[in-house]
Design a protein around this motif. Structure first.
Motif, PDB file in Angstrom:
ATOM      1  N   ALA A 163     -19.466  -6.431 125.691  1.00 58.26           N
ATOM      2  CA  ALA A 163     -18.577  -5.286 125.912  1.00 58.26           C
ATOM      3  C   ALA A 163     -19.333  -4.133 126.576  1.00 58.26           C
ATOM      4  CB  ALA A 163     -17.980  -4.817 124.589  1.00 58.26           C
ATOM      5  N   GLU A 164     -18.575  -3.235 127.217  1.00 56.23           N
ATOM      6  CA  GLU A 164     -19.168  -2.028 127.804  1.00 56.23           C
ATOM      7  C   GLU A 164     -19.829  -1.236 126.665  1.00 56.23           C
ATOM      8  OE1 GLU A 164     -20.181   1.618 129.196  1.00 56.23           O
ATOM      9  OE2 GLU A 164     -18.558   1.481 127.723  1.00 56.23           O
ATOM     10  N   PRO A 165     -21.100  -0.868 126.794  1.00 58.81           N
ATOM     11  CA  PRO A 165     -21.857  -0.352 125.655  1.00 58.81           C
ATOM     12  C   PRO A 165     -21.328   0.926 125.021  1.00 58.81           C
ATOM     13  CG  PRO A 165     -23.348  -1.057 127.387  1.00 58.81           C
ATOM     14  CD  PRO A 165     -21.967  -1.097 127.967  1.00 58.81           C
ATOM     15  N   GLU A 166     -20.781   1.836 125.816  1.00 59.40           N
ATOM     16  CA  GLU A 166     -20.398   3.133 125.262  1.00 59.40           C
ATOM     17  C   GLU A 166     -18.982   3.136 124.685  1.00 59.40           C
ATOM     18  OE1 GLU A 166     -22.641   5.408 124.803  1.00 59.40           O
ATOM     19  OE2 GLU A 166     -24.033   4.012 125.771  1.00 59.40           O
ATOM     20  N   THR A 167     -18.079   2.405 125.292  1.00 60.63           N
ATOM     21  CA  THR A 167     -16.680   2.427 124.853  1.00 60.63           C
ATOM     22  C   THR A 167     -16.237   1.162 124.131  1.00 60.63           C
ATOM     23  OG1 THR A 167     -15.847   1.475 126.923  1.00 60.63           O
ATOM     24  CG2 THR A 167     -16.123   3.874 126.838  1.00 60.63           C
ATOM     25  N   GLY A 168     -16.954   0.062 124.352  1.00 60.71           N
ATOM     26  CA  GLY A 168     -16.545  -1.206 123.774  1.00 60.71           C
ATOM     27  C   GLY A 168     -15.439  -1.908 124.537  1.00 60.71           C
ATOM     28  N   ILE A 169     -15.068  -1.377 125.683  1.00 62.88           N
ATOM     29  CA  ILE A 169     -13.947  -1.938 126.429  1.00 62.88           C
ATOM     30  C   ILE A 169     -14.288  -3.339 126.951  1.00 62.88           C
ATOM     31  CG2 ILE A 169     -14.621  -0.998 128.671  1.00 62.88           C
ATOM     32  CD1 ILE A 169     -11.652  -0.433 129.194  1.00 62.88           C
ATOM     33  N   LEU A 170     -13.273  -4.194 126.977  1.00 64.86           N
ATOM     34  CA  LEU A 170     -13.391  -5.520 127.594  1.00 64.86           C
ATOM     35  C   LEU A 170     -12.676  -5.456 128.933  1.00 64.86           C
ATOM     36  CD1 LEU A 170     -14.142  -8.512 127.548  1.00 64.86           C
ATOM     37  CD2 LEU A 170     -12.076  -8.957 126.215  1.00 64.86           C
ATOM     38  N   ILE A 194     -25.728  -5.860 134.740  1.00 66.30           N
ATOM     39  CA  ILE A 194     -24.619  -5.209 134.042  1.00 66.30           C
ATOM     40  C   ILE A 194     -25.032  -4.978 132.593  1.00 66.30           C
ATOM     41  CG2 ILE A 194     -23.508  -7.453 133.600  1.00 66.30           C
ATOM     42  CD1 ILE A 194     -20.823  -5.917 133.576  1.00 66.30           C
ATOM     43  N   ALA A 195     -24.768  -3.778 132.100  1.00 68.42           N
ATOM     44  CA  ALA A 195     -25.105  -3.423 130.719  1.00 68.42           C
ATOM     45  C   ALA A 195     -24.061  -3.994 129.766  1.00 68.42           C
ATOM     46  CB  ALA A 195     -25.183  -1.905 130.570  1.00 68.42           C
ATOM     47  N   GLN A 196     -24.514  -4.312 128.544  1.00 70.40           N
ATOM     48  CA  GLN A 196     -23.631  -4.939 127.562  1.00 70.40           C
ATOM     49  C   GLN A 196     -24.093  -4.607 126.149  1.00 70.40           C
ATOM     50  OE1 GLN A 196     -24.486  -8.783 129.169  1.00 70.40           O
ATOM     51  NE2 GLN A 196     -26.278  -9.116 127.875  1.00 70.40           N
ATOM     52  N   TRP A 197     -23.139  -4.665 125.210  1.00 67.32           N
ATOM     53  CA  TRP A 197     -23.482  -4.453 123.796  1.00 67.32           C
ATOM     54  C   TRP A 197     -22.334  -4.974 122.932  1.00 67.32           C
ATOM     55  CZ3 TRP A 197     -28.064  -3.848 121.975  1.00 67.32           C
ATOM     56  CH2 TRP A 197     -28.263  -3.452 120.649  1.00 67.32           C
ATOM     57  N   PRO A 198     -22.627  -5.482 121.727  1.00 68.59           N
ATOM     58  CA  PRO A 198     -21.572  -6.063 120.888  1.00 68.59           C
ATOM     59  C   PRO A 198     -20.513  -5.050 120.451  1.00 68.59           C
ATOM     60  CG  PRO A 198     -23.747  -6.792 120.151  1.00 68.59           C
ATOM     61  CD  PRO A 198     -23.973  -5.683 121.149  1.00 68.59           C
ATOM     62  N   ALA A 199     -19.262  -5.523 120.411  1.00 73.33           N
ATOM     63  CA  ALA A 199     -18.132  -4.753 119.890  1.00 73.33           C
ATOM     64  C   ALA A 199     -17.232  -5.708 119.115  1.00 73.33           C
ATOM     65  CB  ALA A 199     -17.347  -4.091 121.026  1.00 73.33           C
ATOM     66  N   VAL A 200     -16.558  -5.180 118.104  1.00 70.49           N
ATOM     67  CA  VAL A 200     -15.647  -6.006 117.297  1.00 70.49           C
ATOM     68  C   VAL A 200     -14.554  -6.565 118.206  1.00 70.49           C
ATOM     69  CG1 VAL A 200     -14.060  -6.036 115.337  1.00 70.49           C
ATOM     70  CG2 VAL A 200     -16.122  -4.622 115.250  1.00 70.49           C
ATOM     71  N   HIS A 201     -14.303  -7.856 118.081  1.00 72.96           N
ATOM     72  CA  HIS A 201     -13.452  -8.523 119.061  1.00 72.96           C
ATOM     73  C   HIS A 201     -12.343  -9.385 118.475  1.00 72.96           C
ATOM     74  CE1 HIS A 201     -12.366 -10.263 122.880  1.00 72.96           C
ATOM     75  NE2 HIS A 201     -12.760 -11.476 122.541  1.00 72.96           N
ATOM     76  N   HIS A 202     -12.633 -10.172 117.431  1.00 72.44           N
ATOM     77  CA  HIS A 202     -11.667 -11.169 116.960  1.00 72.44           C
ATOM     78  C   HIS A 202     -11.862 -11.382 115.465  1.00 72.44           C
ATOM     79  CE1 HIS A 202      -8.963 -14.620 117.994  1.00 72.44           C
ATOM     80  NE2 HIS A 202      -9.462 -15.117 116.870  1.00 72.44           N
TER      81      HIS A 202
END
Length: 507
Positions: free
Chosen positions: A299-306, A438-446
């Motif tokens: 996910a986008e690191p700052e917002t968590g957007i997919l 591309i930057a990435q970081w975990p976000a709650v997803h499922h």
């Protein structure tokens, strides 16, 4: 005693069950929730109904649309009740990836991407969930995913890109992508099928209760609450829960898995909350695997957007993309499943991490237009050399260059001694530019947990019996994916079990 918002502990259910069943005979609706929950108040069964349908579907994502379409095929009156102002839920913003061992276009064969089978897909899915998933339900998923995909193509006008990816946790190239590159491609196809068959939609209409008199009685309808105005909808045949998961319900997440702290970003839309699970528990439904909550590692690191760029790190490892930390070092087998990659990222202690690829990989996992749009938004970073890319990403050029050189060597020798990534001849060395990061970081997803269902998608109660006239499909169910859902399995899960639910509800 603290206020238990979710109110769905098994102990509370069993303690209050007999009392609730007793008062149900006096005209009150069944309610087994803990007396300390927000929904514990006594509720009276409707004396009259505001509207009547044959089948009521709760939720308008992949599962709800598929269920409604199949239920309406025989001419029944079917309505989809959706609490959000727009249809589609999480599905419409989904990454657009669909796992199927084959398709009517024969993409795997035409792209010369090796062998696959429904049985291998089943084996990967079982293993990917640490064998917590129900083998019979997984078999339904993998045996029917191709038919469901072809149905959307034939009946709904779904269009697929002529690419196929091998993604984390899978042992074959089986991940399909729609031309839109997001879940909207599938929801629009399903919506066309549903509307063609006469399905009606009620948007901005939250369901606030499931009506059932007692544990011996069927589900008879739902209560809705639109800005404080209560209305009761009767279901002559069935109610289908396709209401999704609870990734946006921070209290519920913490109650079942305290490691999923509120500080995590979330890829989901705001309506992904868990109230329908509480309402199902109130009428006796068993739940399972609620502690199994997935992080999306890209996910986008700052917002968590997919967003569209956030799907590239998921698609790319099968063609040679690598993940590196802020220093430019690899830290994980790039083809590992999502939970493994997410933990590895967090264990670096450095936010964010990055995925690195080159120009030659782009047509194999997406489009140049998508990448150009991502560059304009600052999501992708582009450079003419690996060293320049490192500088733009804040890394030491010699470290990233050394990492890339070593990985290129591993591709040529067909072996990854550092992390054990399975190497294929489809993987491209990162040698010719331009180069991208591309930057990435975990976000709650499922959320992998939900109500327990059988092979007919009937909801099972805490006594092991079928709840008559109540079906469930999609992310509102548990027992399919186990501890971790393999990426690309969400859409076939929702569509396959949605179709099964719709057909059985119509009988």
């Amino acid at each position: 005693m603290r206020n238990n918002k979710s109110g769905i502990t098994r102990r509370g259910l069993l303690q209050t069950g007999m009392a609730a069943a007793t008062v149900a005979a006096g005209g009150l609706a069944m309610n087994l929730l803990s007396p300390f929950s927000a929904e514990a108040a006594s509720k009276t069964l409707p004396a009259k109904w505001d509207k009547t349908f044959d089948v009521i579907v709760i939720g308008s994502g992949f599962a709800g649309l598929a269920a409604a379409a199949e239920a309406a095929e025989s001419g029944l009156s079917v309505v989809i009740v959706e609490k959000m102002p727009l249809y589609g839920g999480n599905s419409i913003i989904n990454g657009g990836e669909y796992n199927s061992w084959t398709d009517k276009l024969k993409l795997r064969q035409s792209l010369n991407l090796g062998d696959d089978s429904a049985e291998l897909h089943k084996s990967d899915t079982l293993k990917g969930g640490d064998f917590y998933g129900d083998p019979e339900l997984i078999e339904l998923l993998t045996d029917n995913s191709s038919d469901a995909l072809n149905w959307m193509v034939d009946e709904g006008g779904l269009k697929l890109r002529h690419i196929l990816n091998r993604t984390g946790g899978h042992s074959a190239y089986r991940t399909h992508t729609c031309v839109e590159g997001v879940g909207r491609g599938y929801t629009e196809a399903l919506k066309r099928i549903a509307e063609k068959r006469g399905v009606k939609f009620m948007l901005n209409t939250p369901v606030s209760w499931l009506w059932r008199a007692s544990e011996e009685k069927p589900v008879i309808g739902v209560e809705t609450d639109v800005r404080g105005r209560k209305r009761n909808l009767k279901a002559n045949k069935a109610v289908i829960m396709a209401s999704g998961g609870f990734s946006q319900d921070k209290v519920m997440r913490m109650e079942f898995n305290p490691s999923i702290v509120p500080e995590y970003n979330c890829t989901n839309q705001p309506g992904a909350t868990g109230e329908m699970l509480r309402y199902a528990q109130a009428i006796g439904a068993e739940t399972m695997h609620l502690a199994f909550i997935q992080l999306y590692p890209y996910a986008e690191p700052e917002t968590g957007i997919l967003d569209s760029p956030a799907v590239y790190p998921f698609r790319g490892p099968g063609y040679g993309m690598i993940a590196v930390d802020k220093n430019g070092n690899r830290f994980v087998n790039d083809l590992e499943r999502r939970d493994v990659v997410s933990r590895a990222e967090i264990n670096t202690g450095m936010k964010p991490t990055y995925s690195i690829f080159n120009e030659a990989m782009i047509p194999l996992m997406g489009t140049k237009d998508e990448v150009e749009a991502g560059l304009k938004k600052g999501r992708f970073v582009k450079a003419d050399s690996v060293e320049e890319l490192a500088q733009k990403l804040g890394m030491k050029p010699d470290v990233l260059a050394g990492t890339v050189k070593k990985h290129n060597k591993y591709l040529r020798q067909g072996n990854d001694p550092d992390f054990g990534k399975p190497i294929t001849d489809k993987m491209i060395p990162i040698e010719k530019g331009p180069f991208y990061g591309i930057a990435q970081w975990p976000a709650v997803h499922h959320t992998m947990g939900g109500v327990r269902i059988n092979k007919q998608t009937q909801v099972i109660d805490i006594w092991g019996n079928v709840i008559p006239n109540l079906y469930a499909c999609g992310e509102s169910t548990g027992g399919i994916h186990g501890i971790n859902r393999l990426g690309g399995n969400a859409i076939p899960d929702a569509v396959v079990f949605g179709r099964i639910a719709g057909r059985n509800a119509a009988k």
